[in-house]
Write a protein that holds these residues in place. Structure first.
Motif, PDB file in Angstrom:
ATOM      1  N   GLU A 123     -21.596  -2.629  39.442  1.00 38.31           N
ATOM      2  CA  GLU A 123     -20.480  -3.508  39.758  1.00 38.31           C
ATOM      3  C   GLU A 123     -19.172  -2.720  39.761  1.00 38.31           C
ATOM      4  O   GLU A 123     -19.052  -1.692  39.081  1.00 38.31           O
ATOM      5  CB  GLU A 123     -20.400  -4.649  38.749  1.00 38.31           C
ATOM      6  N   ASP A 124     -18.192  -3.241  40.503  1.00 42.94           N
ATOM      7  CA  ASP A 124     -16.908  -2.551  40.604  1.00 42.94           C
ATOM      8  C   ASP A 124     -16.137  -2.542  39.291  1.00 42.94           C
ATOM      9  O   ASP A 124     -15.130  -1.850  39.176  1.00 42.94           O
ATOM     10  CB  ASP A 124     -16.044  -3.205  41.689  1.00 42.94           C
ATOM     11  N   THR A 125     -16.608  -3.290  38.299  1.00 41.35           N
ATOM     12  CA  THR A 125     -15.958  -3.305  36.979  1.00 41.35           C
ATOM     13  C   THR A 125     -16.681  -2.418  35.972  1.00 41.35           C
ATOM     14  O   THR A 125     -16.227  -2.277  34.832  1.00 41.35           O
ATOM     15  CB  THR A 125     -15.900  -4.741  36.440  1.00 41.35           C
ATOM     16  N   ASP A 126     -17.798  -1.837  36.355  1.00 44.67           N
ATOM     17  CA  ASP A 126     -18.633  -1.082  35.414  1.00 44.67           C
ATOM     18  C   ASP A 126     -18.178   0.361  35.271  1.00 44.67           C
ATOM     19  O   ASP A 126     -17.848   1.023  36.258  1.00 44.67           O
ATOM     20  CB  ASP A 126     -20.088  -1.091  35.873  1.00 44.67           C
ATOM     21  N   LYS A 127     -18.209   0.831  34.021  1.00 42.96           N
ATOM     22  CA  LYS A 127     -17.977   2.241  33.717  1.00 42.96           C
ATOM     23  C   LYS A 127     -19.294   2.844  33.269  1.00 42.96           C
ATOM     24  O   LYS A 127     -19.978   2.305  32.394  1.00 42.96           O
ATOM     25  CB  LYS A 127     -16.899   2.401  32.640  1.00 42.96           C
ATOM     26  N   ILE A 128     -19.611   3.985  33.845  1.00 47.21           N
ATOM     27  CA  ILE A 128     -20.921   4.602  33.604  1.00 47.21           C
ATOM     28  C   ILE A 128     -20.730   6.060  33.230  1.00 47.21           C
ATOM     29  O   ILE A 128     -19.960   6.783  33.875  1.00 47.21           O
ATOM     30  CB  ILE A 128     -21.810   4.471  34.854  1.00 47.21           C
ATOM     31  N   GLN A 129     -21.446   6.482  32.178  1.00 48.25           N
ATOM     32  CA  GLN A 129     -21.442   7.885  31.778  1.00 48.25           C
ATOM     33  C   GLN A 129     -22.828   8.466  32.000  1.00 48.25           C
ATOM     34  O   GLN A 129     -23.837   7.895  31.559  1.00 48.25           O
ATOM     35  CB  GLN A 129     -21.031   8.057  30.310  1.00 48.25           C
ATOM     36  N   ILE A 130     -22.871   9.587  32.687  1.00 50.57           N
ATOM     37  CA  ILE A 130     -24.124  10.298  32.946  1.00 50.57           C
ATOM     38  C   ILE A 130     -24.083  11.622  32.211  1.00 50.57           C
ATOM     39  O   ILE A 130     -23.188  12.448  32.448  1.00 50.57           O
ATOM     40  CB  ILE A 130     -24.331  10.526  34.451  1.00 50.57           C
ATOM     41  N   ILE A 131     -25.034  11.816  31.303  1.00 55.85           N
ATOM     42  CA  ILE A 131     -25.133  13.066  30.548  1.00 55.85           C
ATOM     43  C   ILE A 131     -26.155  13.953  31.250  1.00 55.85           C
ATOM     44  O   ILE A 131     -27.314  13.564  31.416  1.00 55.85           O
ATOM     45  CB  ILE A 131     -25.577  12.812  29.091  1.00 55.85           C
ATOM     46  N   LEU A 132     -25.722  15.121  31.667  1.00 60.93           N
ATOM     47  CA  LEU A 132     -26.627  16.097  32.263  1.00 60.93           C
ATOM     48  C   LEU A 132     -27.125  17.024  31.163  1.00 60.93           C
ATOM     49  O   LEU A 132     -26.378  17.841  30.619  1.00 60.93           O
ATOM     50  CB  LEU A 132     -25.923  16.891  33.364  1.00 60.93           C
ATOM     51  N   ASN A 133     -28.411  16.889  30.832  1.00 60.58           N
ATOM     52  CA  ASN A 133     -28.992  17.615  29.707  1.00 60.58           C
ATOM     53  C   ASN A 133     -30.094  18.534  30.229  1.00 60.58           C
ATOM     54  O   ASN A 133     -31.280  18.302  30.024  1.00 60.58           O
ATOM     55  CB  ASN A 133     -29.545  16.629  28.673  1.00 60.58           C
ATOM     56  N   GLY A 134     -29.689  19.571  30.953  1.00 58.21           N
ATOM     57  CA  GLY A 134     -30.654  20.477  31.556  1.00 58.21           C
ATOM     58  C   GLY A 134     -31.266  19.865  32.801  1.00 58.21           C
ATOM     59  O   GLY A 134     -32.486  19.677  32.885  1.00 58.21           O
ATOM     60  N   ASP A 162      -8.043   8.950  27.371  1.00 51.86           N
ATOM     61  CA  ASP A 162      -8.799   9.503  26.241  1.00 51.86           C
ATOM     62  C   ASP A 162     -10.272   9.673  26.609  1.00 51.86           C
ATOM     63  O   ASP A 162     -10.914  10.653  26.225  1.00 51.86           O
ATOM     64  CB  ASP A 162      -8.668   8.584  25.020  1.00 51.86           C
ATOM     65  N   ARG A 163     -10.791   8.719  27.374  1.00 54.19           N
ATOM     66  CA  ARG A 163     -12.205   8.813  27.727  1.00 54.19           C
ATOM     67  C   ARG A 163     -12.461   9.935  28.728  1.00 54.19           C
ATOM     68  O   ARG A 163     -13.558  10.511  28.749  1.00 54.19           O
ATOM     69  CB  ARG A 163     -12.715   7.483  28.281  1.00 54.19           C
ATOM     70  N   ASP A 164     -11.459  10.272  29.559  1.00 55.43           N
ATOM     71  CA  ASP A 164     -11.618  11.419  30.452  1.00 55.43           C
ATOM     72  C   ASP A 164     -11.949  12.684  29.673  1.00 55.43           C
ATOM     73  O   ASP A 164     -12.706  13.546  30.155  1.00 55.43           O
ATOM     74  CB  ASP A 164     -10.334  11.645  31.259  1.00 55.43           C
ATOM     75  N   LYS A 165     -11.395  12.789  28.477  1.00 55.67           N
ATOM     76  CA  LYS A 165     -11.565  13.999  27.680  1.00 55.67           C
ATOM     77  C   LYS A 165     -12.692  13.901  26.657  1.00 55.67           C
ATOM     78  O   LYS A 165     -13.055  14.894  26.025  1.00 55.67           O
ATOM     79  CB  LYS A 165     -10.251  14.330  26.964  1.00 55.67           C
ATOM     80  N   GLU A 166     -13.262  12.718  26.494  1.00 53.45           N
ATOM     81  CA  GLU A 166     -14.310  12.509  25.500  1.00 53.45           C
ATOM     82  C   GLU A 166     -15.658  13.017  26.014  1.00 53.45           C
ATOM     83  O   GLU A 166     -16.150  12.584  27.054  1.00 53.45           O
ATOM     84  CB  GLU A 166     -14.422  11.015  25.164  1.00 53.45           C
ATOM     85  N   VAL A 167     -16.247  13.959  25.278  1.00 54.47           N
ATOM     86  CA  VAL A 167     -17.534  14.517  25.694  1.00 54.47           C
ATOM     87  C   VAL A 167     -18.679  14.070  24.776  1.00 54.47           C
ATOM     88  O   VAL A 167     -19.829  14.391  25.031  1.00 54.47           O
ATOM     89  CB  VAL A 167     -17.474  16.062  25.733  1.00 54.47           C
ATOM     90  N   GLY A 168     -18.333  13.322  23.733  1.00 53.64           N
ATOM     91  CA  GLY A 168     -19.359  12.857  22.813  1.00 53.64           C
ATOM     92  C   GLY A 168     -20.066  11.609  23.316  1.00 53.64           C
ATOM     93  O   GLY A 168     -19.567  10.896  24.185  1.00 53.64           O
ATOM     94  N   TYR A 169     -21.249  11.318  22.747  1.00 57.85           N
ATOM     95  CA  TYR A 169     -22.013  10.121  23.104  1.00 57.85           C
ATOM     96  C   TYR A 169     -23.032   9.857  21.997  1.00 57.85           C
ATOM     97  O   TYR A 169     -23.444  10.756  21.267  1.00 57.85           O
ATOM     98  CB  TYR A 169     -22.731  10.303  24.450  1.00 57.85           C
ATOM     99  N   GLU A 170     -23.440   8.611  21.878  1.00 53.94           N
ATOM    100  CA  GLU A 170     -24.449   8.219  20.901  1.00 53.94           C
ATOM    101  C   GLU A 170     -25.813   8.195  21.596  1.00 53.94           C
ATOM    102  O   GLU A 170     -26.078   7.348  22.449  1.00 53.94           O
ATOM    103  CB  GLU A 170     -24.123   6.844  20.324  1.00 53.94           C
ATOM    104  N   GLU A 171     -26.645   9.129  21.214  1.00 52.27           N
ATOM    105  CA  GLU A 171     -27.944   9.230  21.866  1.00 52.27           C
ATOM    106  C   GLU A 171     -28.790   7.983  21.653  1.00 52.27           C
ATOM    107  O   GLU A 171     -29.505   7.531  22.558  1.00 52.27           O
ATOM    108  CB  GLU A 171     -28.690  10.461  21.358  1.00 52.27           C
ATOM    109  N   SER A 172     -28.673   7.386  20.469  1.00 52.84           N
ATOM    110  CA  SER A 172     -29.491   6.209  20.151  1.00 52.84           C
ATOM    111  C   SER A 172     -29.096   4.996  20.979  1.00 52.84           C
ATOM    112  O   SER A 172     -29.895   4.063  21.137  1.00 52.84           O
ATOM    113  CB  SER A 172     -29.373   5.878  18.660  1.00 52.84           C
ATOM    114  N   GLU A 173     -27.878   4.994  21.484  1.00 47.99           N
ATOM    115  CA  GLU A 173     -27.411   3.870  22.281  1.00 47.99           C
ATOM    116  C   GLU A 173     -27.436   4.162  23.776  1.00 47.99           C
ATOM    117  O   GLU A 173     -26.930   3.370  24.583  1.00 47.99           O
ATOM    118  CB  GLU A 173     -25.983   3.494  21.852  1.00 47.99           C
TER     119      GLU A 173
END
Length: 616
Positions: free
Chosen positions: A110-121, A50-61
């Motif tokens: 860390e090898d257990t960490d999941k990271i999301q990078i938003i490319l905003n221009g 599900d997260r592979d397809k999730e493109v949303g994110y909370e900017e405040s967080e």
């Protein structure tokens, strides 16, 4: 049937002796596959999370990172900035904006960490390494923000910075997912575009990739659910390869829009490749245009040079290729390939979809079994249309245009059956496991070599099959070295008479073979019963002097009339098979006693009973 001069045999023999230890790029990838006619069912239910397809994110967080040459800014301790290198150290979501003219973003978590990078221009170029480098993490998600344009670029070299061999504009040692609602342009003046040394997943977004090597490459897998992809690559467009685990290195395509221009394979997998849907425009190498007389109108097999044959063994330039199996369940494909359009070193199955295939070699090729059960297939240009050790046609609408054989069951491998002088063996012998089975669908073949050629058996048990050609007397509409049996369906063929073979006496449905005076192309062939009722009306696309017709309407003991262009012949079916088989059956076998009643009683070429093997 492919035919070569003795010189070619001798030259190839010399090459094989002198170059038998040479490792080529394609041979490194394409391992030996056990012969099997079964497709392995692949469980694809967990290909995307599900997260592979999730493109949303909370900017405040999320953590904001502003990229500026020598002045990048981030207020989080989870981000370390050193000149133009930005390093993300902890799990979380990071929003990047701005540009670096010679910089890099590194993920080192860390090898257990999941990271999301938003490319905003974002625009990042690097003259010595990757623009984005995932050194360590459990999984990294790169998401393009809606409506944004983003650029990641390598400008031409790679300088060693650690123990990893960084060789792409986007390089990841961990699982990598790309998605979003924006556009990402990736340019690699050297090396690959996007690489993951684990699983590489793309589920949405628009991608424009230009690379000096592979466009998109995953070691364990490449999985694509959707999105738009424009790829120009000097090697493969999409590439998956794992030399350590034969179950990995696969490509799974659930959908998407693809425009691929590649100097090598359009899409390649070192294990299996499966597509469910999608739209594919693929040009590999120079496309089928390298075949000079492919569309010249000359009705003779195209003779490739020895140099061309040798070059095929060094570089793979196919449209879509898999090593263990290729399964196409749907989608729309427009492929123009310098080598095979669709290729598997094992089994290949087309179950649905629409295909326009142009090839400098085979339209569809499997080293083992090639099966077609549905879809619409138009092989516009090919040397041989459909080739495999065995071929099963159970459905679909198929058109084949070939400068050599329309369908060829002959050992599968591109050089199968090649045992000329000095090689040992009998190049005219049957090949174990070779057969062609037509049980359904509509098949139309226009061939300059043999129409349907099997180094084993041919069985027609359903569907509709129409064969036009050849016009030269060195080939026939049917060519087989085992048995040929028709039990159901419609079969109509018109071609030259010099090497004509009929179905044999094991057939349980009526079949007629006759010779005629030479007739022009695009003339109708009509079968009438004794009451003048039309049973079949078909237009032969080539000139012809021999006709084969089989239909459930043809009964033993009945009289029929065949009108073919300017000729007309009446035939009484004394047995179910009318017209002698050129194998030379005894009376009562394949209508043997009527061997001189096929229309003109012409003499057969001696030795045709041995001329059924695929030489090359």
């Amino acid at each position: 049937m492919r035919k070569r001069e003795v010189l070619l045999f001798l030259l190839l023999g010399t090459l094989m002796l002198s170059g038998c230890n040479k490792k080529t790029e394609e041979n490194t990838i394409e391992s030996t596959i056990a012969v099997s006619n079964s497709i392995t069912e692949i469980d694809t239910s967990n290909m995307f999370s599900d997260r592979d397809k999730e493109v949303g994110y909370e900017e405040s967080e999320s953590v904001a990172i502003s990229l500026v040459d020598d002045s990048s800014v981030c207020e989080s301790d989870a981000v370390v900035i050193t000149e133009n290198t930005v390093t993300i150290k902890e799990e979380g979501t990071y929003i990047l904006s701005g540009s670096l003219s010679n910089g890099m973003v590194i993920v080192e978590a860390e090898d257990t960490d999941k990271i999301q990078i938003i490319l905003n221009g974002v625009s990042i170029s690097n003259s010595q390494s990757a623009a984005l480098y995932v050194r360590s993490a459990d999984k990294v998600f790169i998401t393009t923000a809606s409506g944004t344009e983003n650029i990641l670029e390598n400008n031409g070299t790679y300088v060693v910075i650690d123990e990893n061999n960084i060789d792409s504009a986007v390089f990841s040692k961990s699982d990598l997912t790309l998605n979003g609602e924006g556009t990402l342009t990736v340019t690699a003046q050297e090396g690959h575009g996007i690489v993951s040394k684990d699983d590489l997943v793309l589920t949405s977004g628009t991608y424009v990739i230009t690379s000096a090597s592979h466009g998109i490459s995953g070691k364990d897998s490449v999985r694509i659910a959707n999105g738009s992809y424009t790829i120009v690559s000097e090697k493969d467009g999409i590439h998956a390869e794992n030399t350590e685990d034969s179950s990995l290195g696969f490509v799974y395509l659930a959908g998407g829009s693809f425009s691929i221009t590649s100097q090598q394979d359009g899409i390649s997998a070192s294990s299996w490749l499966q597509a469910e849907d999608g739209t594919y425009e693929i040009l590999s190498g120079e496309g089928s245009a390298r075949v000079q007389n492919q569309s010249s109108g000359e009705d003779k097999p195209m003779q490739r040079t020895f140099q061309e044959e040798a070059e095929e063994n060094t570089t793979s330039i196919k449209g879509i290729k898999a090593v263990t199996q290729l399964v196409l369940n749907g989608g729309t494909y427009n492929i123009d390939a310098e080598d095979d359009a669709l290729h598997s070193n094992g089994n290949l199955a087309v179950k649905n979809g629409t295909y326009a295939l142009s090839s400098g070699d085979d339209g569809i090729h499997a080293d083992s079994n090639a099966s077609i059960s549905g879809g619409g297939i138009d092989i516009i240009k090919s040397y041989e249309g459909i080739e495999g050790l065995s071929i099963d046609i159970t459905g679909g609408e198929i058109f084949v245009l070939a400068t050599d054989d329309g369908m060829n069951a002959a050992g599968g491998n591109d050089s199968s059956g090649f045992e000329g002088p000095g090689f040992g063996g009998d190049q005219f012998a049957s090949t174990e496991g070779a057969y062609i089975n037509i049980a359904g669908g509509v098949l139309r073949v226009n061939a300059s070599g043999d129409g349907i050629d099997s180094n084993g058996d041919i069985t027609v048990s359903g569907g509709e099959t129409y064969v036009s050609g050849p016009t030269n007397d060195g080939n026939g509409t049917l060519d087989y070295s085992g048995t040929a049996q028709v039990t159901e369906g419609i079969f109509a063929a018109a071609g030259s008479s010099g090497m004509a073979q009929n179905f044999d006496s094991s057939s349980t449905q009526g079949v007629i073979m006759i010779n005629t005076d030479p007739q022009e192309q695009n003339t109708n062939i009509v079968l009438l019963d004794s009451n003048g009722t039309e049973l079949l009306n078909w237009t032969a696309e080539k000139e012809y002097s021999s006709i084969i017709i089989s239909s459930s309407e043809i009964k033993e003991g009945e009289t029929y009339t065949i009108k073919a262009g300017t000729t007309e012949q009446s035939i009484t079916m004394d047995s179910l098979v009318y017209g002698n088989n050129s194998h030379g059956g005894a009376p009562g076998s394949s209508g043997g006693e009527r061997g001189d009643r096929q229309g003109d009683g012409m003499q057969r070429k001696p030795g045709k009973e041995q001329d059924s093997g695929n030489i090359l």
